[in-house]
Design an enzyme around this catalytic site. Structure first.
Site, PDB file in Angstrom:
ATOM      1  N   SER A 150       0.807  -1.223   0.000  1.00 42.15           N
ATOM      2  CA  SER A 150       0.000   0.000   0.000  1.00 42.15           C
ATOM      3  C   SER A 150       0.833   1.263   0.000  1.00 42.15           C
ATOM      4  O   SER A 150       1.913   1.298   0.596  1.00 42.15           O
ATOM      5  CB  SER A 150      -0.890   0.043   1.251  1.00 42.15           C
ATOM      6  OG  SER A 150      -1.681  -1.110   1.340  1.00 42.15           O
TER       7      SER A 150
ATOM      8  N   HIS B 105      -7.321  -0.654   6.112  1.00 35.02           N
ATOM      9  CA  HIS B 105      -6.911  -2.049   6.294  1.00 35.02           C
ATOM     10  C   HIS B 105      -7.059  -2.492   7.749  1.00 35.02           C
ATOM     11  O   HIS B 105      -7.383  -3.646   8.015  1.00 35.02           O
ATOM     12  CB  HIS B 105      -5.471  -2.242   5.805  1.00 35.02           C
ATOM     13  CG  HIS B 105      -5.342  -2.144   4.315  1.00 35.02           C
ATOM     14  ND1 HIS B 105      -5.880  -3.079   3.457  1.00 35.02           N
ATOM     15  CD2 HIS B 105      -4.760  -1.220   3.505  1.00 35.02           C
ATOM     16  CE1 HIS B 105      -5.626  -2.744   2.201  1.00 35.02           C
ATOM     17  NE2 HIS B 105      -4.946  -1.607   2.191  1.00 35.02           N
TER      18      HIS B 105
END
Lengths: 466, 466, 466, 466
Positions: free
Chosen positions: D302, D396
């Protein structure tokens, strides 16, 4: 347009053929000739479609075969040309062209008609039906002779190219398939007829598979259909498979150890001799191996059409000879005599023509040993031109299967009793061995059979020596 | 397995062929012979696939053609048999069987190999590629001779059966088609190359159509592709069609009055001579008539490959002859002389080999009249065995189109300028007349052309008489 | 896991509900609360699924409704907050938040359970079944009270969002549809039961249409089904539509002038009140207009459930009163007396309870006029809260149809005779007028009817004044 | 029709709203009110569609929110009713109905407009765009206030019901997907932009997966997209994944041990806050577990948007304070000083605003330790209302992932360097633990992190104490 009456009908036929069958172009122009006008060949299709009587159609096909075949003069002329080159050799190109001209001369003119029809919408389908008519007409002796046989051969070879295995799609039938497909499937099942839609649902449900080949140009149209039962061992009885029973919702993979091919049907008689059945069995076998890698046994459960008829013939001849010629041992004859209460062959002949005998437990028991033996011989020993006389046996043996087991009371339906005294056979497929088996059977005509079958055959042989 | 080095390679080839090409069964056993083991023919496929050099593949094909053709002794023997029956007539059956034996003898042995390969997975596709190799090898003279030509003929006729129009599916490409299909399509477009994905999107978007034929056994695989523009009148310029432009969102039916076939490509060279293009044009024409019943005009907008080359040839010969042979009128010569500033034929030869001349307005104007006239003659008057020399013209005339219009500066791309001096042609399809036109062209070799073309041709003829 | 016995069952229910119904998060945390563990709500589903008795399920639903609704204390508290702001105005944001808190407090806790269940695989389908159970339990008085009514309302409004018309797919059923779909369709047809698969084939064949709505998340699962017959005029008799007859192969467009909606069935009782039927009728109407732009008439051919019952009630009260109260005119009474051979109301009551009376031509003739009149009144004049008492009439009038025609002997099946004395009704849809009609009916409760109906009603009124 | 000029525009808006927003029916009639005429709500849609300026649209939405919300008088009245019942208890039914009336009063009138629009063709899609406009207008302060916030909340809750997970279809994108889908996908990829079609082909080819959710009513329209790389271990570098490279033809299953989620994009800004991303990650995780049961690791790779900005802020404040506040250790400061050749914070601030610093090996080495430490703190320690400040981390962690690893030079693209100094993070998903992790994070705001992260955080903390 309706074809006219009998007298003028043949005249109309001749006129049609003159108009509709394309001229064979000269050899030099064969690539430069435009296709005949669409209407020309379509005329033949619609005229033929208007012939409602089998005899009329046979008449037309006979005239086509007779009048539009090979030009024998041309063939002779080109043959002479080839022979001359044999005597006075020139360069290869000259010989090859002479042969090519000869080859061209050997193409019957009606092949051009069929070729052009095949390009029409629905044309190939039409030719399949036309060949079905032709086969039927030959079987019924509506039309005969070498020209017709030749035309049948030409058609078969054309169909073989078009229905080549590369162009066949394997389709699986489930309850999600279109109703139209299921209706067609159900109407085509001749071996173990389908009684109702719930019966059909069962045959495509859990623990069952139903596959067919369609041609890639007509998906959803079954050409040949194979039914499979997924069982725990090699089935010996067809009723256990096709009787209506409560549907399982799901399939437990670990209860499946064998795949039984219990019915195979060709839906289009016009495709007889085009090896669809053999390919379908092989293809489904692979498909099942992929879906169930642990599957241990592949086998058919097959009818034995013709066995009763053959047996009645034997009983009849025995009757005439008033002697014992080894159909039954002494003790069997005695036991049978008691069971039937009359002279054995004569009474048996009457009984076995029907199906009631299966109600008598005594009789069933008395017949088991001798009929198993006789049936083994019928399947294994009776031949036609060196190959198995029984067509079902011949089909599976050609495919490379092993004659595996004969099953007493394998089919206790009236149909099963009258056509094969209730007996059924398993032909087992060992995937690794079908190739060699097939070659051995087709080449040296030797039948691979299990110990059960061989032992029954040996008993028969020992007995008939007496 | 990689094939070995050059010396041992030919030995390996011979061994492979011995092993892989199936024996032709005796005539009597032809129906009873089991298929060769799968591996046998697959061997050929993988060996061939391992040959990375075109010369190696040509070598193998040459050996196959030469060594596994017809048994000439057999052919002669059977020919003699047929001739004998001609002299001593017996019943028809005997003659027909003799002919059938002869026919059987005329089948080259390699046909059996191709037949069995066609049944393998991907087998037909392999044979298409093999024939493409064969054609290329012949074109490059890597392999020659009558045996190879014969083998090519056999392959072509087998492919023609398999790719018969009844088995072709018409697929339309849109922006909803799988990317894979669009990528294939885009890579196959040779006539007017596709530069980007937006270019592609435009060619399948509003006012455009893109169709292809696929074989029913391999849907989504284009065999031959046709691009169509829907326009208000018969287009005279290709850039107006293929240049990138803002996309319309929608299509207004009443702005559509003509359908222009502006590109047709065969994707598989192995299918040359299998009449796919002709069928595709006819099929798309019907499709468009169904979608747009009011559509008034169907026409191609076609390149004229070879025109510049032909013209340069003329100019060359004229140069050598140092004389005037009617290419240009006096006034044209004068005007051209001024425009090019040098001796006309010599300078023109140099200029027309490139594409810069199109930048000069003066030159463009001076060339228009003579080049239109010359081009008309090139298309209409230049022949090969009686048919149009230009292959594109020949294709459309065979299909029954009319030579409709020659367009000055129809393709001003460098490619268009160098190959045909920027000229393009329209071949127009009148749906009702394609049949008669096709027959007239193929039969009596007469070309149907519009007044524009005929008048240009007449000018040429008048001029060259001077 | 099987739920335990009666005594411990209620304890198990309470424990389940405590465990499975998610806590309502505090207002501030409502967006930050993680979804309950999947198992939590799945527990409810499987527990409920294990309850085999309708009474057990009703018990559980009752406890859920009663124990997990709104926290009335919270509601009161927030209401007080809102009221206070009304008295002491602050900025808008404060009031809006107070209202939002109040809104949040008004959400029953079980809504969270339903919400989370809806996200499970098959969750929405489960809720549809749950609501069907709830409706049935209410109808059977297995569970009662305002809490249950409220829960039903909450469920209905949730289902209305999910089954919103934007998420419904119109699917047409044909003989190419999967057998599974046809079987489901056939099992759901309650109005005119389907007897066989050939019957089914006919109802999806030429001159027939069968459409259904499925939810876009479960294609192929019919929610509501509409059968249409395409006819030459507005049908007056159902047997002409549903009797088995030889199938036409094709449909001739110009023989079609009317579309008759002859059956509509909701397959999921849990979707009652979710306006599927109305939308389906409107959608199919548009679909048919698109397919047949020339179609002149759209109409239902509808049963009249309850008419016989209503009529028998009238006859009964008349019997008790021993008087004439305007059911029949004098001449009718006389004619009927002759036909039945006994005291009219009493005998008629007996006769009309069965279906044999339809065998007597005399009786059929004698009854036609009075029953047509009575039926017109029943449909037009009898009301429930101001709307048509007859539910079928109410459905079509809500949709904006016109009460068009009453048909004598429209349904001569035993079912038709016993439920509505063989009468059927047409409700006609004028596409342009359904909007205003619907508004007029729902708003001012006025029924739009044809002259036939109005004239019959007038006769009834005139007669009953006597 | 184009909306008129500014002055008359607001008048036209008011008129439109008066006409198009349906009246809220009286509580008693809420089930009996016919749907508003189709045109009524469609008017709103077309008027809105004609507003080309964002300010105009914002104006209209503001007026709708302000003028067509809740009737506060009604709410107060019903609140009073509820409170009264609280004081003078009556039977449950009365209280429940009072609450229901209150609930009904709390429904803003514009909800009816949205509800009816949702039933139009394309209506839901329109509302998604309308909410996107609303969010943008709020962000740009074109419109403000509690009414608008309330309307946004109402819309979000309606969209949440419609885009509930049960109605989402998971679709996988491959090179066989329609070009249209691939184009949409490619245009939506914001994280690691797609440069060409071959780049796209790679991202859907071997060792890659691309999935999206579509709503079941609009298949093929991506709502949220997830890209996955199948690798041998948890990737630390994005270029290794997205750089163009020769395509593998096939995928070897045993080279795959990890699944890396390297990009997730919401395509419709109007669906912000509707939990699509979370569901997609969970669903894809299950899908991959099914396809690759042996898969050992699931992790994101990410970006860390905002890190550079945060860091520059720190450096800025440090600059102002002219002191050392623990960003770097003494030795780091020294090493950095040598590398940058100037005052550390000031120069670094300039350097880190650009991307050239990554060219200097020395600098890259000197920055690694301190930036890793600072980044760990930024992700783990910086909070907004108790949750992680970084939105990607927050996403997340809400899903239940573990903050797994910080990767130096994980994204060396200019974009990666300027937005997060080239750092990337892995958030790892342990399928069994996402539930508890999510609950722990959302509930007690505790972040689960790996030893690497925790150790970096500890270093930061130790250092900043100095």
């Amino acid at each position: 347009p309706r074809p006219p009456g009998p007298l003028s009908l043949t005249r109309a036929m001749d006129e049609l053929l003159r108009r509709a069958v394309p001229q064979t172009p000269a050899y030099e122009l064969r690539e430069k000739t435009p296709a005949p006008a669409e209407g020309q060949c379509a005329d033949f299709v619609s005229f033929y479609g208007g012939l409602t009587e089998a005899t009329q159609r046979a008449e037309l096909l006979g005239r086509l075969a007779q009048g539009f075949g090979v030009d024998h003069g041309q063939v002779a002329e080109q043959s002479a040309g080839v022979l001359q080159l044999r005597e006075q050799p020139r360069e290869a190109a000259v010989l090859l062209q002479a042969e090519d001209r000869l080859r061209y001369a050997l193409v019957p003119r009606y092949r051009g008609l069929f070729h052009h029809i095949s390009k029409l919408d629905g044309g190939v389908r039409f030719l399949v039906r036309l060949r079905a008519d032709l086969l039927e007409a030959q079987a019924l002796k509506l039309v005969e002779g070498p020209h017709v046989r030749e035309m049948n051969g030409v058609l078969k070879s054309m169909l073989s190219e078009w229905f080549s295995s590369g162009f066949l799609n394997l389709e699986r039938v489930t309850w999600h398939s279109p109703c139209e497909v299921l209706q067609k499937i159900s109407e085509s099942e001749a071996v173990h007829p389908i009684k109702s839609w719930m019966d059909m649902k069962q045959r495509v449900g859990p623990y069952r598979r139903c596959y067919f080949f369609s041609h890639c140009s007509t998906p959803g149209e079954p050409l040949v259909i194979l039914y499979v039962a997924l069982t725990s061992d090699i089935s010996s009885n067809i009723q256990a498979i096709v009787k209506e029973q409560p549907l399982s919702e799901t399939e437990e993979r670990d209860r499946i150890a064998a795949a039984i091919f219990y019915s195979i049907s060709l839906t289009q008689q016009g495709l007889q001799g085009v090896e669809l059945g053999t390919f379908l069995v092989k293809r489904v076998l692979k498909e099942l191996q992929k879906e169930f890698p642990h599957l241990g046994a592949f086998s058919s459960l097959s009818p034995i059409p013709g066995f009763t008829k053959w047996l009645l013939g034997l009983l009849g001849s025995q009757t005439k000879e008033h002697g014992r010629n080894g159909l039954f041992t002494d003790s069997e004859s005695k036991e049978l005599g008691e069971a039937v209460g009359g002279p054995v062959p004569e009474t048996l002949k009457v009984l076995l023509s029907g199906s009631e005998w299966a109600q008598s437990e005594k009789l069933v028991q008395a017949l088991q040993a001798p009929l198993m033996r006789l049936c083994a011989w019928y399947l294994y020993g009776e031949k036609h031109r060196g190959y198995a006389l029984n067509p079902v046996a011949n089909f599976h043996l050609q495919n490379g299967a092993v004659m595996w087991r004969i099953n007493w009371m394998g089919d206790s339906s009236p149909r099963g009793l009258t056509s094969s005294c209730g007996l059924m056979a398993n032909y087992r497929y060992f995937p690794e061995e079908t190739g060699p088996n097939s070659t051995a059977y087709l080449g040296s005509k030797s039948i691979k059979a299990s110990e059960q079958v061989l032992s029954l055959v040996a008993q028969f042989q020992k007995n008939s020596k007496l």
